[in-house]
Design an enzyme around this catalytic site. Structure first.
Site, PDB file in Angstrom:
ATOM      1  CE  LYS A  35      -0.298   3.419   4.758  1.00 14.40           C
ATOM      2  NZ  LYS A  35      -0.240   3.244   6.055  1.00 14.40           N
ATOM      3  CG  ASN A  84      -1.509   1.576   1.251  1.00 14.12           C
ATOM      4  OD1 ASN A  84      -1.854   2.475   0.797  1.00 14.12           O
ATOM      5  ND2 ASN A  84      -2.779   1.322   2.571  1.00 14.12           N
TER       6      ASN A  84
HETATM    7  C1  PEP Z   1      -0.815   0.199   6.267  1.00 14.33           C
HETATM    8  O1  PEP Z   1      -1.255   1.511   6.124  1.00 14.33           O
HETATM    9  O2  PEP Z   1      -2.031  -0.606   5.674  1.00 14.33           O
HETATM   10  C2  PEP Z   1       0.350  -0.675   6.425  1.00 14.33           C
HETATM   11  C3  PEP Z   1       0.457  -1.924   6.498  1.00 14.33           C
HETATM   12  O3  PEP Z   1       1.097   0.429   6.877  1.00 14.33           O
HETATM   13  P1  PEP Z   1       2.532  -0.406   7.581  1.00 14.33           P
HETATM   14  O4  PEP Z   1       3.179  -1.395   7.239  1.00 14.33           O
HETATM   15  O5  PEP Z   1       3.525   1.099   7.423  1.00 14.33           O
HETATM   16  O6  PEP Z   1       2.235   0.071   9.063  1.00 14.33           O
END
Ligand code: PEP
Length: 250
Positions: free
Chosen positions: A11, A9
């Site tokens: 983002k 992801n």
């Molecule tokens: C997410 O936002 O789906 C996630 C798992 O982020 P991170 O791996 O940075 O905790």
């Protein structure tokens, strides 16, 4: 046997240039993977560039959200038909950042789940408790409530052909990971909860863990009986780290 899935992801990160470099690295690294499915979810604006690079590879592409509506006067939104038309196979739905920062209720998330499923794109349906909810001992209750909203919308076979991501909110982007035992316990609960409606679907559905998964902890987490891969935020932004997590899923 469930094939593990590792999905990145991304983002709201990256430029055209950095995204091209990242996806080229992922496609290259994925060539040597066996027995693990790989997907990346770039921001909507970068989907076309990413799909152009992944074409003919073993890396799938997903969106990070989808609108509840299919077309019309919804300024700024992207419909699942548009996402599918761009070449996406997955759509993340109900990520905790959407739920908390954009006020998406269980019902809105369930509506999104329905439109995604109907389109033929695979929903990656995110659930998980906040720190306060975990400390109050209601983790299972919260996950059950989020899942039940989808059962109400879609019936007993709701999760057939979909993916669930258990992402404890307190572990997302914080560097705090659920221990393999903590994660396994919730994953087992989720599978049992789905089995009450449809045992066959429960056995087949991929349940990913998300929350600060990285190359150092991925193997132990994905090694748990009911953990079928990961949804990766921070560690998916570097091709080497992401590939290391994918390798842990093999
Ligand atoms: C997410 O936002 O789906 C996630 C798992 O982020 P991170 O791996 O940075 O905790």
């Amino acid at each position: 046997m469930r094939t593990p899935l590792v999905a990145g992801n991304w983002k709201m990160n990256g430029s055209r240039e950095s995204v091209k470099e990242l996806i080229n690295g992922v496609v290259e690294g994925a060539k040597s993977l066996n027995g693990v499915e790989v997907a990346v979810c770039p921001s909507t604006i970068h989907i076309a560039d990413v799909v152009a690079v992944t074409a003919g590879s073993n890396v799938a592409v997903g969106s990070q959200d989808a609108c509840t509506e299919l077309k019309g006067a919804f300024t700024g939104e992207t419909s699942i038909d548009m996402i599918k038309d761009m070449g996406c196979q997955y759509a993340i739905i109900g990520h905790s950042e959407r739920r908390t920062l954009y006020g998406e209720s269980d019902e809105i998330v369930a509506e999104k789940f329905s439109v995604v499923k109907k389109s033929g794109v695979t929903p990656i349906f995110c659930i998980g408790e906040t720190l306060e909810e975990r400390e109050s001992g209601i983790t299972e209750e919260v996950c059950a409530r989020q899942i039940d909203a989808v059962f109400t919308a879609e019936g007993d076979n709701a999760f057939e052909g979909s993916v669930i991501a258990y992402e404890p909110v307190w572990a997302i982007g914080t560097g705090k990971t659920a221990s393999p035992e903590q994660a396994q316990s919730v994953h087992a609960f989720i599978r049992q909860h789905i089995a009450k409606r449809n045992a066959d679907v429960a056995e087949k559905v991929q349940i990913l863990y998300g929350g600060s998964m990285n190359p150092a902890n991925a193997k132990e987490l994905i090694g748990q009986t009911d953990i079928d891969g990961g949804l990766i935020g921070g560690a998916s932004l570097k091709a080497d780290d992401f590939m290391a997590v994918c390798q842990a899923g093999q």
